[in-house]
Design a protein around this motif. Structure first.
Motif, PDB file in Angstrom:
ATOM      1  N   GLN A   1       5.233  -1.452   8.670  1.00 10.18           N
ATOM      2  CA  GLN A   1       4.179  -0.442   8.683  1.00 10.18           C
ATOM      3  C   GLN A   1       3.354  -0.525   7.404  1.00 10.18           C
ATOM      4  O   GLN A   1       3.877  -0.774   6.319  1.00 10.18           O
ATOM      5  N   LEU A   2       2.051  -0.286   7.561  1.00  8.51           N
ATOM      6  CA  LEU A   2       1.137  -0.300   6.426  1.00  8.51           C
ATOM      7  C   LEU A   2       1.134   1.074   5.769  1.00  8.51           C
ATOM      8  O   LEU A   2       0.942   2.089   6.434  1.00  8.51           O
ATOM      9  N   VAL A   3       1.337   1.095   4.452  1.00  7.97           N
ATOM     10  CA  VAL A   3       1.359   2.341   3.695  1.00  7.97           C
ATOM     11  C   VAL A   3       0.248   2.297   2.654  1.00  7.97           C
ATOM     12  O   VAL A   3       0.084   1.306   1.946  1.00  7.97           O
ATOM     13  N   GLU A   4      -0.511   3.366   2.599  1.00  7.23           N
ATOM     14  CA  GLU A   4      -1.582   3.502   1.611  1.00  7.23           C
ATOM     15  C   GLU A   4      -1.087   4.377   0.463  1.00  7.23           C
ATOM     16  O   GLU A   4      -0.539   5.447   0.676  1.00  7.23           O
ATOM     17  N   TRP A   5      -1.300   3.887  -0.773  1.00  5.57           N
ATOM     18  CA  TRP A   5      -0.910   4.622  -1.967  1.00  5.57           C
ATOM     19  C   TRP A   5      -2.176   5.061  -2.685  1.00  5.57           C
ATOM     20  O   TRP A   5      -3.039   4.248  -2.988  1.00  5.57           O
ATOM     21  N   ARG A   6      -2.269   6.359  -2.970  1.00  5.27           N
ATOM     22  CA  ARG A   6      -3.423   6.907  -3.670  1.00  5.27           C
ATOM     23  C   ARG A   6      -3.062   7.217  -5.116  1.00  5.27           C
ATOM     24  O   ARG A   6      -1.896   7.476  -5.439  1.00  5.27           O
ATOM     25  N   SER A   7      -4.064   7.208  -5.962  1.00  8.26           N
ATOM     26  CA  SER A   7      -3.866   7.440  -7.385  1.00  8.26           C
ATOM     27  C   SER A   7      -4.434   8.795  -7.783  1.00  8.26           C
ATOM     28  O   SER A   7      -5.494   9.195  -7.325  1.00  8.26           O
ATOM     29  N   ALA A   8      -3.696   9.488  -8.658  1.00  7.73           N
ATOM     30  CA  ALA A   8      -4.166  10.747  -9.245  1.00  7.73           C
ATOM     31  C   ALA A   8      -3.489  10.903 -10.589  1.00  7.73           C
ATOM     32  O   ALA A   8      -2.258  10.847 -10.679  1.00  7.73           O
ATOM     33  N   GLY A   9      -4.281  11.051 -11.639  1.00  5.59           N
ATOM     34  CA  GLY A   9      -3.730  11.227 -12.965  1.00  5.59           C
ATOM     35  C   GLY A   9      -2.908  10.058 -13.456  1.00  5.59           C
ATOM     36  O   GLY A   9      -1.988  10.234 -14.259  1.00  5.59           O
ATOM     37  N   GLY A  10      -3.209   8.882 -12.972  1.00  2.00           N
ATOM     38  CA  GLY A  10      -2.482   7.695 -13.391  1.00  2.00           C
ATOM     39  C   GLY A  10      -1.219   7.414 -12.614  1.00  2.00           C
ATOM     40  O   GLY A  10      -0.528   6.427 -12.877  1.00  2.00           O
ATOM     41  N   GLU A  11      -0.879   8.274 -11.646  1.00  5.42           N
ATOM     42  CA  GLU A  11       0.312   8.086 -10.829  1.00  5.42           C
ATOM     43  C   GLU A  11      -0.066   7.603  -9.435  1.00  5.42           C
ATOM     44  O   GLU A  11      -1.229   7.669  -9.036  1.00  5.42           O
ATOM     45  N   LEU A  12       0.936   7.130  -8.680  1.00  4.59           N
ATOM     46  CA  LEU A  12       0.733   6.690  -7.308  1.00  4.59           C
ATOM     47  C   LEU A  12       1.464   7.619  -6.351  1.00  4.59           C
ATOM     48  O   LEU A  12       2.609   8.004  -6.602  1.00  4.59           O
ATOM     49  N   TYR A  13       0.791   7.952  -5.246  1.00  6.27           N
ATOM     50  CA  TYR A  13       1.373   8.812  -4.233  1.00  6.27           C
ATOM     51  C   TYR A  13       1.149   8.188  -2.863  1.00  6.27           C
ATOM     52  O   TYR A  13       0.034   7.780  -2.528  1.00  6.27           O
TER      53      TYR A  13
END
Length: 285
Positions: A54-66
């Motif tokens: 499965q393809l998972v998208e990771w988003r960035s906020a404040g230098g972290e990955l979610y």
């Protein structure tokens, strides 16, 4: 997944060059520089789960990955997803996808209209690395570079709809590098740069020139010991300080972020571990 992207959430990744069969003759690949001020974008990071595919998208906020929720489809054949910011608004609105069978496809917003999975060419499986450091010659669109199995580095200039010019030889001897990474300006001069790690674990900087015919200068040494990582990725400005950062993954799965400085003499600060740290179950694409 791209339809969910919002301008306020800026996130990260890093593109390519291909066989002469993808050549086109259109005339706008070498365009005048965009009038808008240059921003340091950050893109989504994509990964494929090694078991479920499965393809998972990771988003960035404040230098972290979610992590976002995995998509419903499996992508066992996806090799690269190269996200780019062609309209200079700080987040990616287009991407190329490369597959194991050599297909290259383009998806994204072109002049305000959505374009889905446009075939660009075949034969891209002759390359070991494909990425986009940004625009190589002053045009608005991000371009691609690719390293072939003989150690030759090639460049392709791009058009707004994802088509590419015939590849141009950048140079030989690049087979000494096990990782290439670059997506944006690392040195503060407004030109797209590139980093390369050699087999001894030394990381090198190739400064961009702004000349698509000779896109990079000679190399300068950044540091050693980088062979503790199995993957390096340029993802743009994760902490939104206007400087391009670098992601590095250890073989155990921990993910580290090297904050950018904008200084060619010392392009990265000391690394910090990102929150979503264990990536050993994923292929980073």
């Amino acid at each position: 997944m791209f339809a969910r992207r919002r301008p306020g959430l800026r996130t990260a990744l890093v593109a390519t060059a291909v066989a002469a069969a993808t050549a086109t003759g259109a005339a706008s690949a070498v365009a005048a520089p965009a009038a808008d001020p240059v921003v340091a974008p950050v893109f989504e990071l994509y990964s494929v789960h090694k078991q479920t595919h499965q393809l998972v998208e990771w988003r960035s906020a404040g230098g972290e990955l979610y992590a976002e929720m995995p998509g419903p489809e499996a992508y066992p054949d996806l090799v690269d997803r190269i996200v780019v910011d062609n309209n200079n608004n700080g987040y990616g609105e287009a991407s190329w996808s490369r597959y194991k069978d050599g297909r290259l496809e383009f998806t994204g917003s072109v002049n305000g209209r959505w374009q889905s999975d446009r075939p660009i060419g075949k034969g891209w499986n002759i390359y070991t690395h494909v990425l986009s450091p940004g625009n190589l010659g002053g045009a608005k669109e991000a371009d691609l570079i690719a390293l072939d199995k003989a150690g030759v580095l090639w460049s392709h200039l791009s058009y707004p709809d994802g088509r590419l010019t015939t590849r141009a030889r950048v140079g030989g001897g690049w087979g000494q590098y096990t990782e290439l990474a670059g997506q944006g300006d690392l040195t503060g001069d407004g030109k797209a740069d590139l980093t390369a790690r050699d087999k001894a674990g030394v990381l090198w900087l190739y400064k961009g020139t702004g000349d698509y015919k000779v896109p990079f200068t000679g190399r300068t040494k950044i540091g050693h010991g980088w062979n503790v990582y199995d993957r390096l990725l340029s993802i743009g400005d994760m902490d939104e300080d206007g400087k391009v950062d670098l992601l590095a993954r250890k073989t155990t799965g921990e993910m580290l972020r090297y904050p950018g400085t904008g200084d060619a003499a010392r392009p990265f600060k000391a690394p910090v571990q990102v929150m979503s740290s264990n990536m050993k179950d994923y292929r980073l694409v």
